[in-house]
Design an enzyme around this catalytic site. Structure first.
Site, PDB file in Angstrom:
ATOM      1  N   GLY A 162     -10.701   6.497  -2.045  1.00  9.24           N
ATOM      2  CA  GLY A 162     -10.454   7.320  -0.862  1.00  9.24           C
ATOM      3  C   GLY A 162      -9.407   8.364  -1.165  1.00  9.24           C
ATOM      4  CB  SER A 163      -6.705   9.741   0.970  1.00  9.26           C
ATOM      5  OG  SER A 163      -5.626  10.641   0.824  1.00  9.26           O
ATOM      6  CD  GLN A 164      -2.150   8.458  -1.967  1.00  9.87           C
ATOM      7  OE1 GLN A 164      -1.939   8.580  -3.164  1.00  9.87           O
ATOM      8  NE2 GLN A 164      -1.574   9.234  -1.064  1.00  9.87           N
TER       9      GLN A 164
ATOM     10  CB  SER B 248     -16.357   6.237  -2.874  1.00 10.64           C
ATOM     11  OG  SER B 248     -15.838   6.495  -1.588  1.00 10.64           O
TER      12      SER B 248
ATOM     13  CD  GLN C 201      -4.027  -3.185   0.046  1.00 11.74           C
ATOM     14  OE1 GLN C 201      -3.074  -3.948  -0.132  1.00 11.74           O
ATOM     15  NE2 GLN C 201      -3.910  -1.873   0.010  1.00 11.74           N
TER      16      GLN C 201
ATOM     17  CG  HIS D 182       1.542   0.783   2.664  1.00 11.96           C
ATOM     18  ND1 HIS D 182       2.870   1.033   2.977  1.00 11.96           N
ATOM     19  CD2 HIS D 182       0.978   0.298   3.803  1.00 11.96           C
ATOM     20  CE1 HIS D 182       3.083   0.725   4.254  1.00 11.96           C
ATOM     21  NE2 HIS D 182       1.961   0.271   4.760  1.00 11.96           N
TER      22      HIS D 182
ATOM     23  CG  ASP E 213       4.319   4.231   5.424  1.00 10.99           C
ATOM     24  OD1 ASP E 213       4.317   5.394   4.972  1.00 10.99           O
ATOM     25  OD2 ASP E 213       3.288   3.666   5.826  1.00 10.99           O
TER      26      ASP E 213
ATOM     27  CD  GLU F 184       1.935   4.926   8.788  1.00 10.85           C
ATOM     28  OE1 GLU F 184       1.493   5.113   7.644  1.00 10.85           O
ATOM     29  OE2 GLU F 184       1.807   3.841   9.399  1.00 10.85           O
TER      30      GLU F 184
ATOM     31  CD  GLU G 275       2.614  29.647  18.747  1.00 12.06           C
ATOM     32  OE1 GLU G 275       3.846  29.636  18.538  1.00 12.06           O
ATOM     33  OE2 GLU G 275       2.076  30.357  19.604  1.00 12.06           O
TER      34      GLU G 275
END
Length: 333
Positions: free
Chosen positions: A26-28, A53, A86, A108, A191, A195, A231
């Site tokens: 994924g992202s990481q 993926s 996980q 993480h 973290d 968030e 903005e």
């Protein structure tokens, strides 16, 4: 003062000849895999059979194998699947293949901090957590710079877990910008708090409340969207570049006065008390227990809230406005 390590402090050769498995793409996962590969490392991506993926990773020239096979082959296993997945992946595919001398790594600290994964004492357990979304980790690496990261060691069975963690951080580009020493506890708790109180929960609620206030007062929702959401990026970019003072230097005196005039009236003592309660629930494990239980039940509350939020008027009007601005590269979910 925090301890920060840079490229000169890390020895990439520690990873040479060692097999690395990156679990998840994924992202990481995609950033770690590609950056390590580009640094000459022996990388394989571990995915479940049928993962969407799989073809993406292979298209980038990466070797992809089933998760259990990746873990059996690897000397270093980096677990980058979603937090909630996980523990199952660990039990089914990682734990049976952990042997003395291996290293289990995380991006993480959630599952180590809250005891959902308890590795055997004969393996190293460490963390390298880039402080940016994965696409940015990859972009900056390709540009020849890097993303700051956090590095921690939970278990040093080999005696060289720190050196290996720093080598990995260098492998994905974090030591170019600085790898800050932390602990699994500190990384996880800060973290989650960031968030909830600021980055996601706090900002989302503030943006919606501002939008709703203007619309309820009779202002056009399109104008309210631009003032309260669009903005925001401009302001955050200024903070990112030079902190709050640079943002205040860059905006008008009227806007700066508005900052001083209204900020403390929005963030009241009641708000700060709520933040302290959020942090206390994170530290005690109460939040983790709630989130774990929600997942065990099939996420009924989470899914209902997600569906409702997607129908909020700011999302409806924002979607139409972004479609009129293709240069933003607008995204739709």
């Amino acid at each position: 003062m925090a301890t920060i390590y840079y490229d000169k402090d890390a020895d990439l050769s520690r990873l040479a000849g060692r097999k690395i498995a990156v679990l998840g793409y994924g992202s990481q996962g995609h950033a770690h895999s590609l950056n390590l590969r580009d640094n000459g490392m022996d990388v394989r991506v571990g995915l479940y059979e049928g993962s969407p993926s799989w073809a993406k990773a292979e298209a980038e020239g990466l070797r992809v194998v089933p998760t259990a096979q990746a873990c059996a082959e690897a000397d270093i296993i980096m677990l980058l699947a979603p937090d909630t997945a996980q523990p199952r992946i660990y039990k089914e595919s990682i734990e049976p293949h952990l042997t003395p001398g291996k290293t289990l790594m995380f991006g993480h600290g959630f599952n180590i901090r809250f005891g959902q994964i308890v590795p055997p004492d004969f393996v190293d357990v460490s963390m390298v957590a880039p402080k940016a979304p994965g696409h940015r980790v990859r972009e900056l690496f390709v540009e020849g710079v890097g993303t700051p990261g956090l590095v921690a060691v939970h278990q040093d069975a080999s005696g060289h877990a720190w050196a290996d963690a720093l080598a990995y951080a260098k492998g994905i580009g974090c030591t170019r910008a600085g790898a800050i020493v932390t602990t699994f506890k500190e990384e996880t708790e800060t973290d989650l708090f960031g968030e909830q109180a600021v980055l996601c929960g706090g900002v989302s609620a503030l943006v919606k409340a501002g939008f709703e206030t203007l619309v309820a007062a009779g202002y056009q929702p399109e104008v309210a969207y631009f003032e309260c959401m669009h903005e925001l990026k401009l302001i955050v970019d200024l903070m990112y570049q030079g902190g709050l003072n640079y943002m205040r230097y860059s905006v008008s005196d009227t806007a700066e006065h508005g900052d001083y005039h209204a900020g403390d009236r929005i963030i009241t003592e009641e708000t700060r008390a709520t933040m302290r309660k959020l942090l206390a629930d994170i530290q005690s494990g109460a939040y983790a227990e709630e989130w774990i239980e929600e997942n065990a039940k099939g996420r009924p509350n989470f899914n209902a809230r997600r569906a409702a939020e997607r129908q909020h008027p700011i999302e409806q009007i924002g979607r139409e406005l972004r479609r009129m601005m293709p240069w933003l590269n607008p995204k739709e979910v």
